[in-house]
Design an enzyme around this catalytic site. Structure first.
Site, PDB file in Angstrom:
ATOM      1  N   GLU A  95      25.697  20.504 112.705  1.00  0.00           N
ATOM      2  CA  GLU A  95      27.152  20.348 112.761  1.00  0.00           C
ATOM      3  C   GLU A  95      27.523  18.864 112.810  1.00  0.00           C
ATOM      4  O   GLU A  95      28.667  18.509 113.041  1.00  0.00           O
ATOM      5  CB  GLU A  95      27.720  21.055 113.997  1.00  0.00           C
ATOM      6  N   CYS A 126      25.791  25.544 117.325  1.00  0.00           N
ATOM      7  CA  CYS A 126      24.401  25.393 117.764  1.00  0.00           C
ATOM      8  C   CYS A 126      23.451  26.438 117.208  1.00  0.00           C
ATOM      9  O   CYS A 126      22.277  26.431 117.545  1.00  0.00           O
ATOM     10  CB  CYS A 126      24.324  25.403 119.291  1.00  0.00           C
ATOM     11  N   HIS A 250      19.102  29.599 124.083  1.00  0.00           N
ATOM     12  CA  HIS A 250      19.859  28.362 123.877  1.00  0.00           C
ATOM     13  C   HIS A 250      20.140  27.747 125.249  1.00  0.00           C
ATOM     14  O   HIS A 250      20.478  28.456 126.197  1.00  0.00           O
ATOM     15  CB  HIS A 250      21.161  28.677 123.138  1.00  0.00           C
TER      16      HIS A 250
END
Lengths: 362, 129, 383
Positions: A95, A126, A250
């Site tokens: 990103e 993400c 994550h």
């Protein structure tokens, strides 16, 4: 049909989740973590009057690094480990593209001298890295390509003084996937994704820094999507937490992955090996793929690994990954461990960070 | 600059030099005629990614186009095949620099035209010892 | 073969000429050189200049100057060989007269450097090197010479103070030279205390950036001079080396200078011992050292050490940089080679004033472009 030669018992047809191809496997992986670390106490010193800060160091790219350079570095390591000669596809999940328009994947392709490739950049906050990995898997499974490269990479930046600045970090993780053979490292047994329109974090076009709804980050965003994706994976393939040697989530901060793991019924032993946030911060699209890499550095054949990414906006990809016999030989040859890169670091102060990341306006 | 960079991007990205097909002498930058045997039959050859520092400097006043990067460390590196290559040395504390230090190539940003212009990438070196 | 005489000279002081353009400077030097002999109309005008396009957005300097001097119809052109542009321009004019093609020539070296800020000047100078492989990676000309200085010091065990000897000699002579940019003596301590610009080179190791123009009027021996002491050009030779220093097997060998000097000395029928005054290309302290070694004045690795022993001082065995050299007089790059010829002329004519080398008869000028990539060595003699 697709599940006939699966390594897990056939559980019948399902109408959600992704039936992953079993003839495709991870052939090599490589990570790149830049050398510099900014301790969060430095951010607190500048922006919070020195109040106590979480004990985190975040990985900071140098002034001549961006996602392109880090992607190339990680990819070169992955290719070396996989000993792959030709790639059929290159996907870069990120990103923080240096060019808003112009693919990063073509620069990576040129640097790797790979031209007969389907190349594209993916963006999903993400989780673009795990998406890249699944797309490569699908292309191999469908027979369109023999092998491909999936990269998750970011030079994440928080607005100076923002909460995100404590953790927004830089790193890359690259995976080579190929037709399964004796050298394969791991195979993706199952996958399940879950998305919804949830605006917890965003960056408008033309803006330098992202914005976020801070209270929204946890429950409706991170926990909701990860829990759904993992539960769906379990339901679909009949897994239970104890089937997994490792669980990788994550890691936007040190707390979230531990909490979501416990909520889903995992224990600390399963999650501990992948917890990198305190040492490198949150390198966004590289985050969960880095967690997978550090686990692959120590896993044994037949271990089962759960990987679940989270991307704001929002969604999660849950993957179950079975380690194969090839891992030991490949690791031995590669001589390149994630923890070595974490350790080979230099601490910097806020002034150096500001110079390296272009926060000084000259 | 944008086009002259494009023309040489494989040279910069992969340290692609050339090699004499008659006497095997290798070159970076590539040559048109072999300096050793005079042959004009040369083929592209990727240089090895490791070598050692022969000499270096810390440039404190940079040229136009490199503003904001100073100080930059520049070295002449002898690659493992004997070829000498000029390049920046990055991620290395100044007091760790020594003649003879082992280095390897890394892929880095060289400079950018402006915040709206093109970005130029290429090889640099980083110290291993 | 015709003999070639340096008939007259003209030059500006080197330094800041904020109020003068590149053409103003070139015209000023040219008029001074032409003035003593109003009856000589040069048959060719050759301008030595490196980067007028960068500094002044101006090319076509030959015709520009010819027109400004009211000398239209005269063949006129610019030659460029980086910092050796002046020396090469002189060499071409010399050969044109020697061959009989012309009987007189005006050679003008000019550079406008101070209109550029330091990063721009550094970029302009880097064009002497490979744009694709040296300039691209950010290596300025200074940085290449700094790496050479480190290699030189390490290889031959040369100390900081020994490396400082050439700049000290240069400034000592510049202090009494009217046209010098820096009319100020410095000590070895001053050099080692000056700011590091590109390790190990410090500010006072490096020739400064300055504006300047220098002109010489060359004539064949048919020309009859009235003031007695005639300065003849005995030889002038250009040689070239493998382009970038890092492409060479031995980076500490100035083979272009070695080759040009050996040919120039041989044609002039002189040996090293015959040389009374020496203008070397001391763009950096290390450049001077490697140059005197390549020409045979010092042994390999001994150039800087010999300078520290005083061999190249004004009263030494081989007086060098007698009006300050590039370091002290200044280095307006395209003009430097012509300043060197003029300074030899002043010495051989006995017009050196405080800087006079007594009884000198033979002078040598060595002018380099790049890191000994192009080298011009010329021998002048008083007759």
């Amino acid at each position: 049909m697709p599940l006939n030669n699966s390594l897990i018992p056939f559980k019948g047809w399902v109408n959600f989740g992704l039936k992953t191809p079993k003839n495709a496997a991870i052939a090599g992986y490589g990570v790149y973590i830049p050398r510099y670390r900014l301790p969060s106490v430095e951010v607190a010193r500048i922006w919070r009057g020195g109040e106590e800060a979480p004990l985190i160091k975040k990985a900071v790219a140098s002034l001549d690094e961006d996602i392109t350079t880090m992607a190339v570095e990680a990819a070169r390591r992955a290719i070396k480990m996989a000993e792959t000669k030709e790639l059929g596809a290159i996907f870069v999940g990120t990103e923080t593209k240096p060019y808003a328009v112009k693919p990063t994947s073509t620069i990576v392709a040129q640097a790797l001298n790979q031209h007969k490739v389907l190349a594209s950049d993916l963006e999903f906050a993400c989780k673009a890295g795990t998406e890249a990995l699944q797309l490569i898997l699908a292309l191999i499974g469908s027979g369109m390509i023999e092998s491909g490269l999936a990269i998750g990479v970011d030079t994440a930046q928080g607005r100076p003084g923002d909460d995100l600045e404590f953790t927004a970090a830089s790193a890359a993780a690259a995976y080579i996937l190929s037709k399964r053979d004796v050298g394969s490292i791991a195979v993706v047994e199952g996958a399940s994704s879950y998305v919804s329109d949830t605006t917890d974090f965003w960056r408008r076009a033309g803006q330098q820094y992202p914005r976020h709804l801070s209270r929204f980050t946890g429950e409706p965003a991170y926990f909701y999507h990860i829990q759904h994706a993992v539960k769906n994976l379990f339901d679909e393939f009949g897994y239970k937490p104890s089937d997994f040697k490792y669980a990788v989530f994550h890691q936007p901060n040190p707390r979230f992955p531990v909490e979501v793991a416990l909520r889903l019924g995992f224990n600390l032993e399963q999650i501990k090996p992948s917890l990198l946030n305190p040492y490198i911060g949150n390198p966004y699209a590289a985050n969960s793929l880095l967690g997978l890499a550090v686990v692959l550095d120590e896993a044994s054949p037949n271990d089962l690994i759960l990987v679940c990414s989270f991307g704001s906006g929002a969604g999660s990809d849950a993957l179950s990954i079975r380690v194969l016999d090839g891992v030991e030989e490949k690791r031995r040859k590669a001589q390149n461990k994630v923890r070595d890169m974490i350790e080979a670091s230099v601490e910097i102060d806020y002034a150096t960070y500001a110079k390296l990341r272009g926060k000084i306006v000259a | 600059m944008a086009i002259s960079y494009w023309r040489r991007r494989d040279r910069y990205y992969r340290l692609l030099g050339n090699k004499c097909t008659r006497c095997n002498a290798e070159y970076y930058p590539p040559v048109y005629i072999c300096r050793r045997c005079g042959s004009e039959s040369l083929i592209d050859a990727e240089m090895p990614g490791t070598g050692k520092i022969l000499t270096y400097t810390i440039l404190r006043e940079v040229m136009s186009g490199f503003e904001g990067q100073q100080p930059i460390i520049i070295g002449i590196v002898q690659l493992d095949n004997g070829v000498k290559v000029l390049g920046q040395i990055v991620d290395t504390p100044i007091d760790a620099l020594k003649i003879g230090c082992k280095v390897r190539t890394v892929f880095r940003k060289i400079r950018e035209e402006s915040s709206a212009g093109q970005i130029y990438y290429g090889y640099k070196f980083t110290v291993l010892c | 073969m015709a003999k070639v005489i340096v008939a007259s000279v003209g030059y500006t002081r080197v330094g800041d000429h904020w109020d003068k353009s590149i053409l103003d400077l070139a015209v000023e030097a040219s008029k001074k050189a032409l003035k003593p002999y109003p009856n000589i109309r040069p048959e060719v005008i050759i301008v030595g200049n490196m980067f007028s396009s960068q500094s002044s957005r101006q090319e076509h300097l030959g015709a520009l100057l010819a027109s400004a001097l009211n000398l239209t119809r005269t063949p006129a052109f610019k030659v460029e060989a980086a910092c050796a542009s002046g020396g090469v321009a002189f060499n071409i004019a010399y050969n044109k007269i020697r061959s009989g093609e012309v009987s007189s020539a005006l050679v003008v070296g000019v550079e406008k450097m101070r209109d550029l800020d330091t990063p721009e000047a550094s970029l302009a100078l880097s064009m002497a090197e490979s744009a694709e492989y040296t300039q691209f990676i950010g290596a300025s000309f200074l940085s290449l010479n700094a790496m050479l200085a480190r290699l030189y010091s390490e290889t031959y065990n040369v100390s900081r103070d020994e490396l400082s000897a050439f700049p000290v000699i240069a400034h000592s002579n510049a202090a009494t030279a009217e046209h010098a940019q820096f009319r100020k003596a410095i000590s070895v301590e001053d050099v080692s205390r000056s700011p590091l610009v590109s390790d190990p080179l410090r500010l006072l190791d490096c020739a400064p950036v300055g504006d300047g123009a220098a002109a010489v009027l060359l004539a064949s021996d048919a020309f009859d001079e009235d003031d007695g002491a005639r300065v003849d050009v005995l030889s002038s030779k250009i040689s070239t080396n493998i382009f970038s220093v890092y492409e060479r097997d031995d980076m500490l060998k100035f083979d272009a200078t070695r080759d040009a000097a050996s040919k120039a000395f041989s044609e002039a029928g002189i040996s090293v011992e015959d040389v009374d005054v020496l203008e070397v290309h001391d763009a950096f302290s290390v450049t001077a050292a490697l140059s005197v070694e390549a020409m045979g004045f010092s042994r390999e690795g001994e150039g800087a050490k010999d300078a520290a022993k005083g061999i190249y001082a004004l009263r030494g065995r081989y007086p060098a940089l007698t009006f300050g050299g590039l370091k002290g007089r200044g280095h307006p790059v395209g003009a430097t080679g012509i300043y060197q010829i003029i300074e030899l002329w002043l010495q051989l004519k006995g017009r050196g004033n405080a800087n006079q080398v007594k009884g000198c008869r033979i002078g040598v000028a060595q002018n380099i472009g790049g890191v000994d990539t192009t080298s011009v060595v010329s021998v002048l003699a008083r007759r």
